[in-house]
Enzyme design. Sequence first.
Site, mmCIF file in Angstrom:
data_model
loop_
_atom_site.group_PDB
_atom_site.id
_atom_site.type_symbol
_atom_site.label_atom_id
_atom_site.label_comp_id
_atom_site.label_asym_id
_atom_site.label_seq_id
_atom_site.Cartn_x
_atom_site.Cartn_y
_atom_site.Cartn_z
ATOM 1 N N LYS A 75 -58.387 -15.663 45.398
ATOM 2 C CA LYS A 75 -57.475 -14.713 44.777
ATOM 3 C C LYS A 75 -56.652 -13.951 45.810
ATOM 4 C CE LYS A 75 -58.805 -14.826 40.299
ATOM 5 N NZ LYS A 75 -57.948 -14.892 39.108
ATOM 6 N N ASP A 123 -61.490 -9.076 36.903
ATOM 7 C CA ASP A 123 -62.947 -9.235 36.942
ATOM 8 C C ASP A 123 -63.472 -8.839 38.311
ATOM 9 O OD1 ASP A 123 -63.761 -10.195 34.405
ATOM 10 O OD2 ASP A 123 -62.890 -12.142 34.850
#
Length: 402
Positions: A75, A123
């Site tokens: 990410k 998340d």
Amino acid sequence: MFLPNRNALHGRPLDAADAEILGIGGADTVERFLARRDNHLTTPLHTLPALAGELGLAALHVKDEGFRLGLGSFKALGGAYAVFRLVLEEASKRLGRSVDVGDLDRPDVRTVAATMTVACATDGNHGRSVAQGAELVGAKAVIFVHAGVSDERVAAIARYGAEMIRVDGNYDDSIRQAARIAAEKGWTVVSDTSWAGYERIPGLVMQGYTTIVREALRQLSEPPTHVFVQAGVGGIAAAIAGHLAIVLGETRPVFTVVEPARAACVFGAAKAGHPVKIAHGEATVMAMLECYEASPVAWRVLARAADAFMTVDEDDAIAVMRRLARPAGNDPAIVAGESGGVGLAGLIQAMAGHRTELGLDATSRVLVVNTEGATDPRRYAELVGMNPEDVLAGKVLSQAKP
């Protein structure tokens, strides 16, 4: 569960807009931006001959994103990159001249950035990347986290100076609240999932992920015949599958998307033929993949470029974490977080029950991606029975053997 891609779009070229985002030009742009990052290094590509032999494969390679840009997850490539692009676009507009990545530290550009607030739901890993990107350019970040995000992951995001907002409910609830409050406040949402009228920024996030597959193709002596990649909303799977389809064409590998059985939203889209909201039940240990509706822009790519969809259970994910930490033979030790080894878990399940459908045999060369390291070290130690530092120390020793 296993489902071959029976969509009418399967095998057809990507939409022009998606091909532009995920193609060679887009990947070139990402690399140009990454070259300006102080801590940018190509992540390792590990070869696992012992596990490949056990599975009956010619070769098994793991692209290890646990070392990406100091954030421990793939990410790191998406959120921060999108923030940089958005700041440069806003600075170009306000300053009336073209502003490029080399100008990010200029006082006038940082003055513009200081007026901007970026927001997202997460998340854990995506929010960390967005927060880091905002800190690097001098913008503000507000990160929305749902009830299932651990305190350790919240603290890891907050370290970059982001304002943290807790949201009752799940990831999808946090997405909706982030979008609503950002619209009220005039903030810019930097999401890794798309919705009607909001596709460009998630596209930029996906574009950042093309670096993973571009690096892997350079590191491999020949392209893989099969690729297994996990999915949350589908962004990384779409980025890798789409780029492979563009650069390899008819010789592209067989591509399988793998998800937690408890949060299989891309599988649900494949079954329905379009993105659907799936039921939210018991939480999955694969926390970074706990999403209940696929990103429409990611699905648009996967409907064309993915060949199969499958799910794995909780025990499968944990077993892979433990196996990678305690390898056989001369295989290197790898720290894979709860969601990191899910692609490999899918491969193992496929070899047990779906090798014929996927054309897996003794000549197959398989690539999987470890999408995260121990982004929650305490949880990793609970599940694996070893601290990540000890696993890495074993890795150093195994690599030092003659």
